[in-house]
Scaffold this motif. Sequence first.
Motif, PDB file in Angstrom:
ATOM      1  N   MET A  71       1.045  -1.259   0.084  1.00  0.00           N
ATOM      2  CA  MET A  71      -0.481  -0.154  -0.035  1.00  0.00           C
ATOM      3  C   MET A  71       1.015   1.089   0.013  1.00  0.00           C
ATOM      4  O   MET A  71       1.666   1.352   0.525  1.00  0.00           O
ATOM      5  CB  MET A  71      -1.240   0.079   1.252  1.00  0.00           C
ATOM      6  N   LEU A  72       0.661   1.832  -0.618  1.00  0.00           N
ATOM      7  CA  LEU A  72       1.453   3.754  -0.690  1.00  0.00           C
ATOM      8  C   LEU A  72       0.281   4.402  -0.403  1.00  0.00           C
ATOM      9  O   LEU A  72      -0.524   4.355  -1.203  1.00  0.00           O
ATOM     10  CB  LEU A  72       1.648   3.780  -2.368  1.00  0.00           C
ATOM     11  N   ASP A  73       0.728   5.382  -0.451  1.00  0.00           N
ATOM     12  CA  ASP A  73      -0.050   7.044  -0.068  1.00  0.00           C
ATOM     13  C   ASP A  73      -0.832   6.991   0.641  1.00  0.00           C
ATOM     14  O   ASP A  73      -1.853   6.609   0.311  1.00  0.00           O
ATOM     15  CB  ASP A  73      -0.176   7.642  -1.177  1.00  0.00           C
ATOM     16  N   ILE A  74      -1.170   5.951   1.954  1.00  0.00           N
ATOM     17  CA  ILE A  74      -2.270   5.717   2.250  1.00  0.00           C
ATOM     18  C   ILE A  74      -2.811   7.258   2.758  1.00  0.00           C
ATOM     19  O   ILE A  74      -2.041   7.372   3.762  1.00  0.00           O
ATOM     20  CB  ILE A  74      -2.290   4.904   4.190  1.00  0.00           C
ATOM     21  N   ASP A  75      -3.632   7.410   2.650  1.00  0.00           N
ATOM     22  CA  ASP A  75      -4.797   8.836   3.242  1.00  0.00           C
ATOM     23  C   ASP A  75      -5.456   8.268   4.315  1.00  0.00           C
ATOM     24  O   ASP A  75      -6.761   7.958   4.186  1.00  0.00           O
ATOM     25  CB  ASP A  75      -5.075   9.434   2.294  1.00  0.00           C
ATOM     26  N   HIS A  76      -5.483   8.267   5.223  1.00  0.00           N
ATOM     27  CA  HIS A  76      -6.897   7.678   6.788  1.00  0.00           C
ATOM     28  C   HIS A  76      -7.579   8.501   6.511  1.00  0.00           C
ATOM     29  O   HIS A  76      -9.401   8.006   6.698  1.00  0.00           O
ATOM     30  CB  HIS A  76      -6.027   7.700   7.874  1.00  0.00           C
ATOM     31  N   LYS A  77      -7.481  10.129   6.305  1.00  0.00           N
ATOM     32  CA  LYS A  77      -8.256  10.871   7.026  1.00  0.00           C
ATOM     33  C   LYS A  77      -9.508  10.619   5.266  1.00  0.00           C
ATOM     34  O   LYS A  77     -10.431  10.834   6.204  1.00  0.00           O
ATOM     35  CB  LYS A  77      -7.844  11.992   6.846  1.00  0.00           C
ATOM     36  N   ASN A  78      -9.073  11.062   4.406  1.00  0.00           N
ATOM     37  CA  ASN A  78     -10.502  10.289   3.108  1.00  0.00           C
ATOM     38  C   ASN A  78     -10.003   9.054   2.857  1.00  0.00           C
ATOM     39  O   ASN A  78     -10.953   8.256   1.922  1.00  0.00           O
ATOM     40  CB  ASN A  78     -10.060  11.397   1.729  1.00  0.00           C
ATOM     41  N   ARG A  79      -9.374   7.779   3.870  1.00  0.00           N
ATOM     42  CA  ARG A  79      -9.358   7.163   3.881  1.00  0.00           C
ATOM     43  C   ARG A  79      -9.498   6.002   2.854  1.00  0.00           C
ATOM     44  O   ARG A  79     -10.271   5.424   1.328  1.00  0.00           O
ATOM     45  CB  ARG A  79     -11.376   6.056   4.174  1.00  0.00           C
ATOM     46  N   ASN A  80      -8.290   6.594   1.758  1.00  0.00           N
ATOM     47  CA  ASN A  80      -8.081   6.000   0.398  1.00  0.00           C
ATOM     48  C   ASN A  80      -6.469   5.799   0.598  1.00  0.00           C
ATOM     49  O   ASN A  80      -5.866   5.806   1.099  1.00  0.00           O
ATOM     50  CB  ASN A  80      -8.360   6.622  -0.820  1.00  0.00           C
ATOM     51  N   SER A  81      -6.313   4.734  -0.713  1.00  0.00           N
ATOM     52  CA  SER A  81      -4.717   4.657  -0.779  1.00  0.00           C
ATOM     53  C   SER A  81      -4.310   4.301  -2.217  1.00  0.00           C
ATOM     54  O   SER A  81      -5.521   3.810  -2.824  1.00  0.00           O
ATOM     55  CB  SER A  81      -4.267   3.529  -0.192  1.00  0.00           C
TER      56      SER A  81
END
Length: 100
Positions: A1-11
């Motif tokens: 997984m790259l560039d995990i964006d927990h706030k917007n729930r995407n990766s």
Amino acid sequence: MLDIDHKNRNSVVRVSIFNREFWGKGYGTEAMSLLLKFGFEILNLHRIGLNVFSYNTRGKKSYEKLGFKQEGIVRDELFYNGQYYDSILMGVLKDEFNQN
């Protein structure tokens, strides 16, 4: 997984199998399936995306089998072996993956 964006729930995710001996045996699809399961069930992501180059028809078919949908194209993004190839943006949402 790259560039995990927990706030917007995407990766973004990426899988590569460089040894041709292992192509066509389902390893890539299985590896991607496990990554998606981890992303959706453990990390609680909503969307996972990837880019696949247009010459990689096997990869695109594998991703579609897992629920990925084509979302866009960046034309002629890769110059490889004297030829230009498009980069295809694909994504899958949690509920789309769970349907498979």
